[in-house]
Motif scaffolding. Structure first.
Motif, PDB file in Angstrom:
ATOM      1  N   UNK A 112      70.755  23.586  36.252  1.00 41.55           N
ATOM      2  CA  UNK A 112      70.388  24.421  35.099  1.00 41.55           C
ATOM      3  C   UNK A 112      69.224  23.803  34.331  1.00 41.55           C
ATOM      4  N   UNK A 113      69.321  22.506  34.047  1.00 36.38           N
ATOM      5  CA  UNK A 113      68.259  21.854  33.289  1.00 36.38           C
ATOM      6  C   UNK A 113      66.968  21.764  34.108  1.00 36.38           C
ATOM      7  N   UNK A 114      67.100  21.697  35.425  1.00 36.44           N
ATOM      8  CA  UNK A 114      65.905  21.699  36.284  1.00 36.44           C
ATOM      9  C   UNK A 114      65.166  23.029  36.150  1.00 36.44           C
ATOM     10  N   UNK A 115      65.892  24.124  36.075  1.00 39.22           N
ATOM     11  CA  UNK A 115      65.261  25.426  35.871  1.00 39.22           C
ATOM     12  C   UNK A 115      64.610  25.497  34.496  1.00 39.22           C
ATOM     13  N   UNK A 116      65.262  24.894  33.512  1.00 47.45           N
ATOM     14  CA  UNK A 116      64.688  24.869  32.167  1.00 47.45           C
ATOM     15  C   UNK A 116      63.417  24.033  32.135  1.00 47.45           C
ATOM     16  N   UNK A 174      67.972  27.149  24.003  1.00 50.55           N
ATOM     17  CA  UNK A 174      68.249  26.695  25.364  1.00 50.55           C
ATOM     18  C   UNK A 174      66.992  26.293  26.131  1.00 50.55           C
ATOM     19  N   UNK A 175      65.830  26.419  25.502  1.00 51.71           N
ATOM     20  CA  UNK A 175      64.582  26.051  26.163  1.00 51.71           C
ATOM     21  C   UNK A 175      64.287  24.569  26.005  1.00 51.71           C
ATOM     22  N   UNK A 231      65.645  18.465  19.814  1.00 49.46           N
ATOM     23  CA  UNK A 231      65.826  19.781  20.434  1.00 49.46           C
ATOM     24  C   UNK A 231      66.306  19.650  21.874  1.00 49.46           C
ATOM     25  N   UNK A 232      65.675  18.774  22.650  1.00 50.61           N
ATOM     26  CA  UNK A 232      66.049  18.615  24.059  1.00 50.61           C
ATOM     27  C   UNK A 232      67.406  17.942  24.208  1.00 50.61           C
ATOM     28  N   UNK A 233      67.742  17.043  23.294  1.00 49.12           N
ATOM     29  CA  UNK A 233      69.081  16.447  23.304  1.00 49.12           C
ATOM     30  C   UNK A 233      70.147  17.532  23.168  1.00 49.12           C
ATOM     31  N   UNK A 234      69.916  18.446  22.228  1.00 47.78           N
ATOM     32  CA  UNK A 234      70.883  19.520  22.013  1.00 47.78           C
ATOM     33  C   UNK A 234      70.978  20.427  23.231  1.00 47.78           C
ATOM     34  N   UNK A 235      69.849  20.721  23.823  1.00 48.54           N
ATOM     35  CA  UNK A 235      69.833  21.564  25.021  1.00 48.54           C
ATOM     36  C   UNK A 235      70.682  20.933  26.118  1.00 48.54           C
TER      37      UNK A 235
END
Length: 363
Positions: free
Chosen positions: A236-240, A269-270, A192-196
C-alpha cells in the motif's frame, strides 16, 4: 556491486534527522536485555539523538523500546523488498552511522517512504507484542467485548483482538516527539508521512472468526480483529510512493501548499515530499546515491528492473554461471517429494560502470 539485500544488524551510536535511528535498530534488543543490570536511566540517557519526551518514554517503557528495536529489521527488509527492482533499492550501508546514508538528508519521496514504512513498523511491532503478552502495559484490545454485527450477521467478540490503537498511540507519542520540537517544512513533511504509515497498518485490520454449531454450521460465530501481514502495508505504501505529491509549507506554517501544476490536493493518506529525488544512476557522495553500477538487471524486461532502465543507458555485462537446481521432482507415497539435482547454465546481466566511476564530489 552493492547487494539488493545488504541489511546487516550492527551496533553503533546513530542519529537520523527527524527520527531516532538508534531505537529502530535491531541491536536495541541487546541493549534492553542489559537494562535490568545497568538501569533504565543509564541506557536511555546514552542513546543519542533523543529529545526529552523520547527519553522519558524510553525510561518508563524499556520493554516497548525492545519491541521497537526488534521490529526494525522487519520494516527495513520490507523497504528493500518493495524497491528491489529499482535504481534506489533502500540500500543500507554497513559502515555508515546513519544506516541509509545521506539519502535521508534530502526531503525526497524516498525519505517520505522510509518515514512512513518505519512508522508503520513501530505500530506493527508494538501491537504484535501486546497481543503476544510480551508487554506489561498492554494486552489484547479490551474494547472488543460483547456482541457486534457485520455483513454476515451477528457475532460475539472473543479470542484476542490486536490492540492496534495502542500501537498507534505509542508510535505517535514516541516517533513524532522530535518533529514537534521544530517548525519547518521537513518536520511537517515527516509528521504527515509518519501518520500515513501508522494509519496504513490499521487500514488492513481484518475480522477473523471461528464457527460454532452443528457440523460447523456457523450458527454462532466468535470473532476478533487481527493485523494483516506486513506485506500488505508495504504494498500500500509503495503505491502511495508512486503517487506522492510535491509540496511546500504554507505561509502560516500549519499545512501544505501544492504547486499550481498539481492535479489534486493532498489528503491524509498521501505521501508528501519537498525536494526532488537525486539521480540514482551514478554514485554521488553529496547526495548519498550508490549508483547502479554492478546491479543485476533483467535483459528481457521493459520495466524498472530491465537493463535499459536500471543501467541508465550505459549498457550491461553478461556473465555465464552454472548453478544446481532441483528437477524431475516426484511424489512418493507416503509422504515425500524426491528430486534430482540438475545443473543448469544461465546468463546473468549486470550494469556497466560509467566511464568515470569515482564518487561525484561537489565540494
Amino acid at each position: 556491486m552493492h547487494s539488493e539485500y545488504n541489511y546487516k544488524p550492527y551496533c553503533t551510536k546513530t542519529r537520523h534527522h527527524g527520527f531516532c535511528r538508534a531505537l529502530l535498530h535491531p541491536c536495541l534488543a541487546l541493549l534492553c536485555r542489559y537494562i535490568g543490570a545497568l538501569g533504565v536511566r543509564v541506557i536511555c540517557d546514552n542513546i543519542p539523538g533523543l529529545v526529552n519526551k523520547q527519553r522519558q518514554l524510553c525510561q518508563q517503557h524499556p520493554d516497548l523500546m525492545q519491541s521497537v528495536g526488534e521490529g526494525a529489521g522487519e520494516w527495513i527488509r520490507e523497504c528493500q523488498h518493495q524497491f528491489r527492482h529499482h535504481r534506489w533499492n533502500c540500500s543500507t550501508l554497513d559502515r555508515d552511522h546513519s544506516v541509509f546514508g545521506r539519502i535521508m538528508l534530502r526531503s525526497s519521496r524516498e525519505a517520505a517512504f522510509v518515514y512512513a514504512i518505519s512508522s508503520a513498523g513501530v505500530v506493527y511491532a508494538i501491537t504484535r507484542a501486546c497481543s503476544q503478552g510480551e508487554l506489561k502495559i498492554c494486552n489484547c484490545d479490551p474494547h472488543k467485548r460483547g456482541r457486534a454485527r457485520d455483513d454476515r450477521g451477528n457475532f460475539d467478540w472473543g479470542g484476542c483482538s490486536d490492540h492496534v490503537n495502542f500501537g498507534i498511540k505509542f508510535a505517535k507519542a514516541f516517533v513524532d516527539a522530535r518533529e514537534k520540537t521544530v517548525r519547518d517544512a521537513r518536520a511537517l513533511m515527516n509528521l504527515h508521512n509518519n501518520r500515513c504509515g501508522r494509519m496504513a497498518v490499521k487500514r488492513f485490520m481484518k475480522l477473523e472468526c471461528k464457527c460454532h454449531g452443528i457440523s460447523g454450521s456457523c450458527e454462532l460465530r466468535t470473532c476478533w480483529l487481527a493485523m494483516s501481514d506486513f506485506r500488505k502495508t508495504g504494498d500500500y505504501l509503495r503505491k502511495k510512493y508512486n503517487t506522492a505529491i510535491e509540496v511546500t509549507m504554507n505561509q502560516d506554517g500549519t499545512g501544505f501548499a501544492v504547486p499550481k501544476k498539481a492535479l489534486r490536493k493532498v489528503t491524509k493518506s498521501d505521501l508528501v515530499y519537498v525536494e526532488s529525488s537525486p539521480d540514482y544512476c551514478l554514485m554521488d557522495k553529496v547526495a548519498g546515491s550508490l549508483g547502479t553500477a554492478g546491479r543485476i538487471c533483467n535483459k528481457s524486461s521493459h520495466g524498472p528492473d530491465g537493463c535499459e532502465i536500471m543501467c541508465c543507458g550505459r549498457g550491461y555485462d553478461t556473465m555465464r554461471v552454472w548453478r544446481i537446481t532441483q528437477c524431475e521432482c516426484k511424489f512418493r507415497w507416503c509422504c515425500a517429494v524426491e528430486c534430482k539435482d540438475c545443473e543448469e547454465v544461465a546468463d546473468v546481466h549486470s550494469c556497466k560502470a560509467p566511464k568515470h566511476a569515482n564518487w561525484r564530489d561537489h565540494t
